[in-house]
Scaffold this motif. Structure first.
Motif, short mmCIF file in Angstrom:
data_model
loop_
_atom_site.label_atom_id
_atom_site.label_comp_id
_atom_site.label_asym_id
_atom_site.label_seq_id
_atom_site.Cartn_x
_atom_site.Cartn_y
_atom_site.Cartn_z
N GLU A 280 0.74 -1.20 -0.14
CA GLU A 280 0.15 -0.16 0.58
C GLU A 280 0.58 1.15 -0.62
OE1 GLU A 280 -3.24 1.15 1.76
OE2 GLU A 280 -2.02 1.35 3.34
N VAL A 281 0.14 2.60 -0.69
CA VAL A 281 1.02 3.63 -0.63
C VAL A 281 0.30 4.78 -0.75
CG1 VAL A 281 2.96 4.83 -2.18
CG2 VAL A 281 2.86 2.17 -2.66
N THR A 282 0.54 5.22 0.29
CA THR A 282 -0.13 6.73 0.48
C THR A 282 0.68 8.32 0.22
OG1 THR A 282 1.54 6.90 3.24
CG2 THR A 282 -0.77 5.76 2.65
N GLY A 283 -0.02 9.23 0.09
CA GLY A 283 0.58 10.46 0.03
C GLY A 283 0.02 11.45 0.34
N ASP A 284 1.09 12.49 0.78
CA ASP A 284 0.15 13.38 1.42
C ASP A 284 1.13 15.40 0.52
OD1 ASP A 284 -1.40 15.30 2.45
OD2 ASP A 284 -0.93 14.57 4.68
N VAL A 285 0.12 15.93 -0.26
CA VAL A 285 0.52 17.32 -0.51
C VAL A 285 -0.04 18.48 0.31
CG1 VAL A 285 1.92 18.68 -2.48
CG2 VAL A 285 1.54 16.28 -2.57
N TYR A 286 0.73 19.16 1.23
CA TYR A 286 -0.07 19.74 1.98
C TYR A 286 0.74 21.13 2.12
CZ TYR A 286 3.23 17.86 5.84
OH TYR A 286 3.83 17.84 5.85
N GLY A 287 0.19 22.10 2.69
CA GLY A 287 0.89 23.02 3.10
C GLY A 287 -0.05 23.46 4.01
N ARG A 288 0.67 24.33 5.03
CA ARG A 288 0.24 24.83 6.12
C ARG A 288 0.46 26.84 6.50
NH1 ARG A 288 3.82 21.08 9.12
NH2 ARG A 288 2.03 19.31 9.90
N PHE A 289 -0.51 27.23 7.18
CA PHE A 289 -0.55 28.66 7.23
C PHE A 289 -0.36 29.32 8.64
CE2 PHE A 289 -4.65 27.73 6.18
CZ PHE A 289 -5.15 28.66 7.24
N ALA A 290 0.18 30.64 8.78
CA ALA A 290 -0.39 31.41 10.05
C ALA A 290 -1.11 32.68 9.46
CB ALA A 290 0.14 31.24 11.56
N SER A 291 -1.86 33.41 9.59
CA SER A 291 -1.70 34.92 9.47
C SER A 291 -0.57 35.88 9.87
CB SER A 291 -3.45 35.92 9.49
OG SER A 291 -3.64 35.53 10.96
N ALA A 292 -1.24 36.91 9.82
CA ALA A 292 0.55 37.45 10.66
C ALA A 292 -0.87 38.16 11.97
CB ALA A 292 0.30 39.27 9.63
N SER A 293 0.48 38.35 13.04
CA SER A 293 -0.40 38.28 14.28
C SER A 293 0.97 40.09 14.93
CB SER A 293 -0.13 37.49 14.80
OG SER A 293 0.64 36.86 15.51
N LYS A 294 0.38 40.42 15.79
CA LYS A 294 1.09 41.18 16.82
C LYS A 294 0.19 41.42 17.92
CE LYS A 294 -0.34 45.55 16.61
NZ LYS A 294 -0.54 47.18 15.93
N SER A 295 1.71 41.53 19.07
CA SER A 295 1.51 41.64 20.33
C SER A 295 1.45 42.76 20.99
CB SER A 295 2.28 39.98 21.22
OG SER A 295 2.09 40.10 22.04
N GLU A 296 0.99 43.39 22.32
CA GLU A 296 0.94 44.41 22.24
C GLU A 296 0.91 44.85 23.88
OE1 GLU A 296 -0.95 47.70 19.50
OE2 GLU A 296 -2.22 46.64 20.65
N SER A 297 1.61 44.70 24.46
CA SER A 297 1.96 45.39 25.88
C SER A 297 1.86 46.92 26.11
CB SER A 297 2.27 44.41 26.73
OG SER A 297 4.05 45.17 25.99
N MET A 298 1.22 47.30 27.32
CA MET A 298 2.17 48.74 27.75
C MET A 298 2.60 48.86 28.84
SD MET A 298 -1.04 51.47 29.17
CE MET A 298 -1.53 52.20 27.71
N ASP A 299 3.51 49.59 28.76
CA ASP A 299 4.46 50.15 29.83
C ASP A 299 3.83 50.78 30.86
OD1 ASP A 299 6.72 51.41 31.56
OD2 ASP A 299 7.77 51.09 30.37
N THR A 300 3.80 50.32 32.05
CA THR A 300 2.31 51.83 32.78
C THR A 300 3.10 53.08 33.57
OG1 THR A 300 2.82 49.76 34.62
CG2 THR A 300 0.79 49.67 33.21
N LYS A 301 4.51 52.34 33.26
CA LYS A 301 5.53 53.89 33.64
C LYS A 301 5.56 54.79 32.60
CE LYS A 301 9.54 52.39 35.55
NZ LYS A 301 10.47 51.81 35.79
N THR A 302 5.32 54.11 31.72
CA THR A 302 5.84 55.33 30.66
C THR A 302 4.03 55.65 29.80
OG1 THR A 302 6.35 54.34 28.77
CG2 THR A 302 7.99 54.98 30.34
N ASP A 303 3.28 54.75 29.89
CA ASP A 303 1.66 54.62 29.25
C ASP A 303 2.50 54.41 28.14
OD1 ASP A 303 0.50 55.04 31.65
OD2 ASP A 303 0.27 57.17 31.33
N LYS A 304 2.98 53.99 27.54
CA LYS A 304 3.65 53.47 26.10
C LYS A 304 2.83 52.02 25.94
CE LYS A 304 6.99 57.14 25.58
NZ LYS A 304 8.81 57.39 25.12
N VAL A 305 2.26 52.15 24.27
CA VAL A 305 2.67 50.66 24.08
C VAL A 305 3.33 50.36 23.32
CG1 VAL A 305 0.61 49.51 22.47
CG2 VAL A 305 -0.16 51.10 24.01
N GLU A 306 3.67 49.02 23.81
CA GLU A 306 4.93 48.24 22.80
C GLU A 306 4.94 47.47 22.58
OE1 GLU A 306 7.73 47.28 26.12
OE2 GLU A 306 8.44 49.56 26.39
#
Length: 712
Positions: free
Chosen positions: A627-653
């Motif tokens: 028996e022979v098996t095969g698989d041709v495939y793609g993996r994907f993820a969209s763009a993302s962003k991680s935000e946090s705030m420096d509460t000492k300066t109130d700036k978003v990083e």
């Protein structure tokens, strides 16, 4: 356009065309395929066909595990809809996030029994060898009624292999992973005879530094070994007793592309467990099953961090030696109440002890002016001893209603005592300023240090769930459900002071449990070559443990219950069997998550909006021996962003992650009189895509894997 971009376009266009052959059937993801109603899971603490389970569950089957060249359990789970893999800067460290929840809110079980991690900010790792796994069940969404604390995001339940069907059987495998240039080997002997069932197994792997498109990543090698034994005896058709033992040993390096002078050396990170069980079935018409389980488990982590700053002028080396020891037992009774009611009841107890010692060595040798140099050496030590004990009662009823409806509803009451009996530290430093090479005097500090708190706190919380299924059409299940989740603060959250990035995070003994509510509607269908699993969900989580500033001038924060999250999304997996053994498939997750820190809100939590896998599988049986098996495939993820705030300066990083898609191909051959030989070869990331999944190191570039297994 570059040649590899042209090839990539041709590859993706071909895949899209193949998927277009089956427009009404968008597709299933093979590692978690809902292949038929015959897939049996124990997610509800009772074995059920997958179509009859009233919650979102994905399964990685035994056949998929045996044929996969995956180096770790995490790699087996990376394509499960709703699941995101976290590697914490190392290829040998795998943790799981479900539906955007933090890894600390994913409960990891082995044969239904919890792995504990009381002194970690990154959640529970998957400390088990893939070769001993029978299947992996992933419950997505809160499952606290049946499984307790930490199941806010979901549950990863790893079921290990047990006995066989003949007196003597065996399985052996060897694999090569081109991403790290390493080999892994495993061997199992098992069987069944005269009521006895047994299995013994062992494995070993050594993987070198990961090969990324930028070259070999620093601090990315790992070594792992595992062993297990199982024995059971059927006294008669109603009564079975058994025992098991397994151990897992690993040495892991982790680093970061942004900080080449930083690394983590974990040597070792190990786990061992012994367990016993007694199960009685069909004792009476009203008592289908009675089961008792008990286990002892120990995990040990010896970790060394190395941090250099200011071109090596400041060197900090924290060391930690953590031991976690668990004793657990559970008793479950299943009751048949009339013809239409099935009740599961149970009691669970867990004693979770922490014994930790730490030491931080620091060295400073830097010029503070053209004439003055500062030299300092220091050593801080700490010791912690704590104990968390948990008692829980749970019950869940399944009631058959008219018109093909089934109502499932349950509750759990949990009592947790968190106690830290020892939290003490010592601080020593020797600092000397030099002027024109001459010492100006030495300041010595040698005194106790505040490293945390001692104390004892009780938490008690009920949680509930309810779901309604309709199965009026054969091989189709429609469901709607609501479930609550909760998580009790860890011993570290309550009692251990931690320092990161120069700041200090103070514990809080008064922390309340985190909790959540989740609603979902879903559908499963499996017939006529079409396999479908789709779900839409919405969740609200509250009381998250978040650190907020109490002394900004000195960079001091404290853990408090102020965080919230609002999550909505969809998961689906679809496949359709075409003639001649071809099956196009696709699985995808859409996820949006609003995180409220109490002082700052953001939709950018670092989780991609879209992730998934799509491709074309093929299977052809030439004869009974090939028996022979095969698989041709793609993996994907969209763009993302991680935000946090420096509460000492109130700036978003913000930290940004670009979208990525990888092209992959695999082929397998099963041959022999009973197809007992299997060879799998795959080429991953064919176009050498440069990408990250968790912001520490780049994923492997183009590479080939090979695996050979034999059963005898």
């Amino acid at each position: 356009m570059k040649p590899h971009d042209v090839c990539r376009s041709i590859f993706l266009t071909a895949l899209a065309a193949l998927l277009g052959l089956s427009a009404p059937a968008l597709a299933d993801e093979p590692d978690t395929a809902l292949t038929s109603e015959e897939v049996v899971v124990s997610a509800t603490r009772v074995d059920k066909e997958l179509l009859d389970v009233p919650m979102s569950v994905s399964v990685v089957t035994k056949d998929e595990i045996e044929k996969s060249p995956a180096r770790t359990v995490g790699e087996l789970l990376q394509d499960v809809p709703g699941v995101r893999l976290h590697k914490s800067g190392g290829q040998g460290i795998n943790r799981i996030s479900i539906r955007g929840e933090d890894t600390t809110r994913t409960l990891v079980l082995i044969d239904g029994q919890k792995i504990s991690e009381q002194k970690s900010m990154d959640g529970t790792p998957l400390l088990i060898d893939p070769s001993i796994i029978e299947r992996i069940e992933v419950i997505k969404g809160p499952a606290s009624v049946l499984y307790g604390s930490e199941a806010m995001g979901g549950v990863v339940n790893i079921i290990t292999q047990k006995g066989g069907t003949r007196p003597i059987q065996g399985q052996a495998g060897i694999g090569f992973n081109g991403a790290t240039g390493g080999f892994d080997e495993n061997l199992s002997l098992y069987g069944a005879m005269d009521g006895w069932k047994y299995r013994v197994s062992g494995s070993n792997t050594y993987q070198f530094g990961v090969r990324t498109p930028d070259g070999i990543a620093d601090h990315s090698k790992f070594e792992q070994r595992g062993g297990s034994a199982f024995l059971s005896y059927d006294f008669n058709e109603h009564l079975t007793a058994g025992a098991g033992y397994d151990m897992f040993y690993s040495e892991i390096m982790a680093g970061s592309v942004d900080m080449p002078e930083f690394y983590v050396d974990i040597n070792p990170w190990e786990r061992e467990k012994a367990s016993v069980f007694l199960e009685a079935k069909h004792l009476a018409s009203w008592l289908p099953r009675l089961r008792f389980d008990a286990f002892w488990q120990q995990t040990h982590k010896d970790m060394h961090n190395h941090v250099e700053q200011m071109n090596g002028a400041v060197i900090v080396d924290p060391h930690a030696d953590n031991w976690a020891r668990q004793l657990g037992l559970s008793l479950q009774a299943d009751w048949a109440i009339g013809e239409n009611n099935y009740l599961i009841t149970g009691y669970e107890f867990l004693s979770d002890a922490l014994d930790s010692t730490g030491r931080t060595d620091s060295h400073i040798d830097m010029a503070v002016s053209p004439r003055m140099t500062l030299r300092s050496q220091g050593m801080d030590t700490n010791e912690f001893q704590g104990l968390m004990t948990t008692h829980a009662l749970f019950a869940q009823m399944e009631t058959k209603l008219p018109w093909d409806f089934t109502l499932t509803y349950g509750t759990r009451q949990t009592w947790v005592n968190s106690a830290m009996s020892k939290a003490r530290g010592w601080e020593y430093s020797r600092t000397t300023p030099y002027m024109m090479g001459r010492p100006l005097g030495t300041v010595i500090t040698d005194q106790p240090a505040e490293v945390g708190a001692t104390g004892s706190e009780w938490d008690s919380r009920p949680v509930f769930n309810a779901s309604l299924m309709w199965q009026g059409i054969e091989n189709l299940t429609l469901r709607a459900g609501w479930a609550q989740g909760f998580r009790v603060a860890s011993l570290a959250d309550r009692y251990v002071t931690s320092s990161m990035g120069g700041g200090t995070i103070l514990p809080n003994p008064s922390l309340e449990p985190e909790y959540s509510n989740n609603w979902e509607i879903g559908a499963r269908y499996s017939d006529h070559g079409l396999n479908l699993d789709a779900v839409f969900f919405y969740g609200i989580a509250d009381n998250y443990i978040t650190s907020v500033y109490i002394d900004a001038a000195n960079d001091v924060t404290q853990n408090v219950n102020v965080g919230k999250a609002y999550t909505h999304g969809a998961e689906f997996a679809v496949s359709y069997d075409l003639p001649y053994g071809f099956t196009p498939y696709v699985s995808a997750t859409y996820l949006r998550r609003l995180f409220d820190y109490g002082y700052f809100k953001t939709w950018n939590s670092g989780t991609p909006t879209w992730t998934g896998r799509f491709g074309l599988r093929a299977r052809h049986e030439f004869n009974k021996e090939l028996e022979v098996t095969g698989d041709v495939y793609g993996r994907f993820a969209s763009a993302s962003k991680s935000e946090s705030m420096d509460t000492k300066t109130d700036k978003v990083e913000a930290t940004r992650y670009h979208a990525w898609t990888t092209a992959n191909a695999a082929v397998g051959v099963n041959f022999g009189e009973e197809k007992q030989y299997s060879v799998t070869a795959e080429v991953l990331n064919i176009f050498n895509e440069k990408y990250m999944i968790d912001g520490a190191i780049y994923e492997p570039g183009v590479h080939a894997n090979l695996k050979f297994t034999v059963e005898f």
